[in-house]
Design an enzyme around this catalytic site. Structure first.
Site, PDB file in Angstrom:
ATOM      1  N   ARG A   1      -1.921  -5.990  -8.310  1.00 17.67           N
ATOM      2  CA  ARG A   1      -1.039  -6.792  -8.176  1.00 17.67           C
ATOM      3  C   ARG A   1      -0.716  -7.780  -9.393  1.00 17.67           C
ATOM      4  NH1 ARG A   1      -3.228  -8.430  -2.641  1.00 17.67           N
ATOM      5  NH2 ARG A   1      -5.208  -8.266  -3.870  1.00 17.67           N
TER       6      ARG A   1
ATOM      7  N   LYS B   1     -17.158  -6.965   6.788  1.00 20.44           N
ATOM      8  CA  LYS B   1     -15.870  -7.611   6.777  1.00 20.44           C
ATOM      9  C   LYS B   1     -15.265  -7.760   8.380  1.00 20.44           C
ATOM     10  CE  LYS B   1     -12.673  -7.284   2.879  1.00 20.44           C
ATOM     11  NZ  LYS B   1     -11.450  -6.481   2.223  1.00 20.44           N
TER      12      LYS B   1
ATOM     13  N   HIS C   1       0.678  -1.304  -0.080  1.00 21.00           N
ATOM     14  CA  HIS C   1       0.036  -0.030   0.125  1.00 21.00           C
ATOM     15  C   HIS C   1       0.721   1.271   0.102  1.00 21.00           C
ATOM     16  CE1 HIS C   1      -2.836  -2.782   2.329  1.00 21.00           C
ATOM     17  NE2 HIS C   1      -3.540  -2.614   1.226  1.00 21.00           N
TER      18      HIS C   1
ATOM     19  N   SER D   1      -2.704  -7.609   2.818  1.00 17.66           N
ATOM     20  CA  SER D   1      -3.029  -7.807   4.467  1.00 17.66           C
ATOM     21  C   SER D   1      -3.431  -9.048   5.049  1.00 17.66           C
ATOM     22  CB  SER D   1      -4.180  -6.803   4.728  1.00 17.66           C
ATOM     23  OG  SER D   1      -3.795  -5.346   4.310  1.00 17.66           O
TER      24      SER D   1
END
Ligand code: PNS
Length: 163
Positions: free
Chosen positions: A94, A45, A21, A131
């Protein structure tokens, strides 16, 4: 900020922030006058860190980038953009697998308010990083020092009960 300033938003969960990030924030900060990193309040979440904790970690780890600001938001990201005078979302990509969903979100955000999305290819050093993966490695006592700043490492160890 001057009215013609180019303002961008980097939205996400950031639970917690990683070097992947931070690399995107730094690069966005070179491209835009002001960059808002916006932490989404996502009730669906199951987060490890509260939104306030994530904001604090982001503030500490971006303190060296003068044109980066941190905030949290509820609701639509395009409303956050409008509130802060931003016309662009910046996202790191990514791999091709990220692109599918990112493209849908970009098209929806453009359709909703004409907000553009700029994709920055993730530094290959971090192309596998997330993460979730950092949390999992930390949970089992693995070394996450290549992937997250020291303060994030220590908060993770504290939270996950490792030493
Ligand atoms: O880090 P994440 O969890 O992949 O980030 C996802 C995020 C926060 C960027 C995305 O869920 C989002 O923008 N949510 C805000 C709600 C919204 O605007 N939804 C409609 C457009 S996709």
């Amino acid at each position: 900020m001057k009215p013609e300033a180019r303002i961008a938003v980097c939205p996400g969960s950031f639970d917690p922030v990683t070097y992947g990030h931070l690399d995107i924030f730094g690069r966005a900060a070179q491209l835009y006058d002001e960059v808002w990193v916006a932490v989404f309040h996502n009730a669906s979440k199951n987060a490890l860190f509260s939104v306030e904790e994530r904001v604090e970690l982001l503030r500490e780890t971006t303190a060296d980038i003068p044109n980066v600001r941190i905030a949290s938001f509820r609701g639509l990201v395009v409303d956050f953009c409008q509130k802060h005078g931003a016309g662009v979302l910046v996202k790191g990509v990514r791999a091709v697998s990220d692109f599918d969903y990112e493209l849908q979100m970009a098209q929806m955000n453009y359709g909703l308010r004409g907000i553009e999305t700029v994709f920055i290819p993730t530094n290959p050093l971090y192309s596998f990083l997330s993460s979730s993966m950092v949390k999992d490695v930390a949970k089992w006592g693995g070394d996450i020092s290549p992937y997250a700043p020291e303060i994030v490492q220590s908060r993770l160890i504290e939270r996950l009960g490792q030493d």
